[in-house]
Design an enzyme around this catalytic site. Structure first.
Site, PDB file in Angstrom:
ATOM      1  N   ASP A 238       0.845  -1.196   0.000  1.00 50.05           N
ATOM      2  CA  ASP A 238       0.000   0.000   0.000  1.00 50.05           C
ATOM      3  C   ASP A 238       0.882   1.249   0.000  1.00 50.05           C
ATOM      4  O   ASP A 238       1.761   1.402   0.857  1.00 50.05           O
ATOM      5  CB  ASP A 238      -0.894  -0.021   1.238  1.00 50.05           C
ATOM      6  CG  ASP A 238      -1.967   1.061   1.228  1.00 50.05           C
ATOM      7  OD1 ASP A 238      -2.005   1.870   0.284  1.00 50.05           O
ATOM      8  OD2 ASP A 238      -2.764   1.081   2.185  1.00 50.05           O
ATOM      9  N   GLY A 264      -2.387  -4.310  -2.185  1.00 50.21           N
ATOM     10  CA  GLY A 264      -2.365  -2.875  -2.013  1.00 50.21           C
ATOM     11  C   GLY A 264      -3.404  -2.386  -1.034  1.00 50.21           C
ATOM     12  O   GLY A 264      -3.745  -3.060  -0.058  1.00 50.21           O
ATOM     13  N   HIS A 265      -3.942  -1.191  -1.320  1.00 47.93           N
ATOM     14  CA  HIS A 265      -4.834  -0.490  -0.404  1.00 47.93           C
ATOM     15  C   HIS A 265      -6.175  -1.204  -0.247  1.00 47.93           C
ATOM     16  O   HIS A 265      -6.690  -1.357   0.856  1.00 47.93           O
ATOM     17  CB  HIS A 265      -5.037   0.927  -0.923  1.00 47.93           C
ATOM     18  CG  HIS A 265      -5.766   1.834   0.009  1.00 47.93           C
ATOM     19  ND1 HIS A 265      -5.271   2.192   1.240  1.00 47.93           N
ATOM     20  CD2 HIS A 265      -6.967   2.474  -0.118  1.00 47.93           C
ATOM     21  CE1 HIS A 265      -6.125   3.019   1.836  1.00 47.93           C
ATOM     22  NE2 HIS A 265      -7.163   3.190   1.044  1.00 47.93           N
ATOM     23  N   PHE A 266      -6.761  -1.621  -1.349  1.00 47.83           N
ATOM     24  CA  PHE A 266      -8.050  -2.323  -1.313  1.00 47.83           C
ATOM     25  C   PHE A 266      -7.795  -3.823  -1.405  1.00 47.83           C
ATOM     26  O   PHE A 266      -8.063  -4.487  -2.407  1.00 47.83           O
ATOM     27  CB  PHE A 266      -8.970  -1.822  -2.423  1.00 47.83           C
ATOM     28  CG  PHE A 266      -9.590  -0.484  -2.105  1.00 47.83           C
ATOM     29  CD1 PHE A 266     -10.445  -0.338  -1.027  1.00 47.83           C
ATOM     30  CD2 PHE A 266      -9.317   0.632  -2.873  1.00 47.83           C
ATOM     31  CE1 PHE A 266     -11.020   0.891  -0.716  1.00 47.83           C
ATOM     32  CE2 PHE A 266      -9.885   1.869  -2.575  1.00 47.83           C
ATOM     33  CZ  PHE A 266     -10.739   1.995  -1.496  1.00 47.83           C
TER      34      PHE A 266
END
Length: 300
Positions: A238, A264-266
């Site tokens: 992320d 990553g972020h999601f």
């Protein structure tokens, strides 16, 4: 097929949309989403967790299918979003629950915990900070600048964050195989971001975000004193909230479980099964807290 209900409830004249699944007598897991998404981000996780948990996922005001009043009619701050969430829980008769927080969901969840410390049975943080560690400087610098000085020039630096390229990037960065990411996810978000006035609401929250950092010492003190069980499950690639934010939980919750996955972020879009497995394993710690099985508090 797991029955997932899609409902609304009135909270102080605002409509809060939420998704709910699982038996009424199971431990409640409250899922709090981040920017720029909604409870839609949990669409696959909810069926995977329902049964062991009663899963409840609201859309914050200004997001998803919940009300999105004009900024003249609603103060778009994290205090206000947390207050609506408290009203939402009261409307549903939910008094004890575990938190699952991601991104914006984290500062909302921390406010709930600080207001009612004994209500929270456990914390799952998925790329949701409670520490200065983890903020990726290049991403956050324009946010801090706008929070300190909301000038037209600093606003112009942030407006691209509302657009297609930035929203798609939030889903695809740090994912080794971006073809795993369903493009319908960001198309859903973009359609709802395009509602009239939502841009001003989101800019107001960008401006308010820096104030969340002042809460961190109190959140950390609560983690130490409550001994609430913690699971930090994180996309280690992320570029918004780096993995140092996950590792930092161990400082105040020594028994915290930290799971870093290659995403990553999601993270739910690429590693949903792995996240679900970790949260299902975590249930025994939540149940222990629900039954009064937390460890004794350490001396202050």
């Amino acid at each position: 097929m797991v029955a997932v209900h899609h409902r609304t409830v009135d909270v102080g004249g605002l409509t809060v949309f939420y998704r709910e699944a699982g038996p009424s007598d199971a431990p409640v897991l409250l899922l709090l989403h981040g920017y720029p998404t909604s409870s839609h981000m949990f669409r696959h996780l909810i069926p995977a967790l329902a049964g062991p948990y009663r899963v409840i996922a609201p859309d914050h005001i200004g997001f998803g299918r919940s009300s999105a009043p004009d900024t003249a009619d609603f103060p778009y701050t994290f205090d206000a979003l947390a207050e609506v969430t408290r009203g939402f829980l009261a409307a549903l008769g939910v008094h004890r629950y575990a938190l699952y927080v991601q991104d914006y969901g984290a500062p909302i969840g921390w406010r709930l915990a600080l207001a009612s410390p004994d209500a929270v049975l456990g914390v799952v943080s998925q790329n949701g900070n409670a520490y200065e560690e983890g903020f990726v400087a290049d991403f956050w610098e324009p946010v801090w600048a706008y929070g300190a000085h909301p000038t037209p020039e600093n606003e112009a630096r942030l407006r691209p964050a509302l657009g297609r390229e930035a929203v798609e990037w939030q889903y695809t960065h740090g994912v080794p195989d971006p073809s795993l990411i369903d493009p319908d996810a960001w198309e859903h978000d973009l359609a709802l971001l395009a509602r009239p006035g939502v841009d001003r609401a989101q800019l107001a929250l960008f401006g308010d975000y820096s104030g969340n950092r002042a809460l961190y010492p109190a959140v950390q003190a609560w983690l130490r004193s409550s001994r609430v069980p913690v699971l930090a499950v994180w996309g280690r690639n992320d570029e918004i909230f780096g993995p140092a934010g996950a590792e930092a939980f161990r400082r105040d919750a020594p028994d915290a479980e930290v799971v870093l996955l290659d995403g990553g972020h999601f993270l739910l879009e690429s590693h949903g099964d792995e996240v679900a497995d970790a949260v299902l394993r975590f249930r025994s710690r939540v149940t222990g807290a629900q039954d009064g099985g937390r460890r004794p508090r350490r001396p202050s």
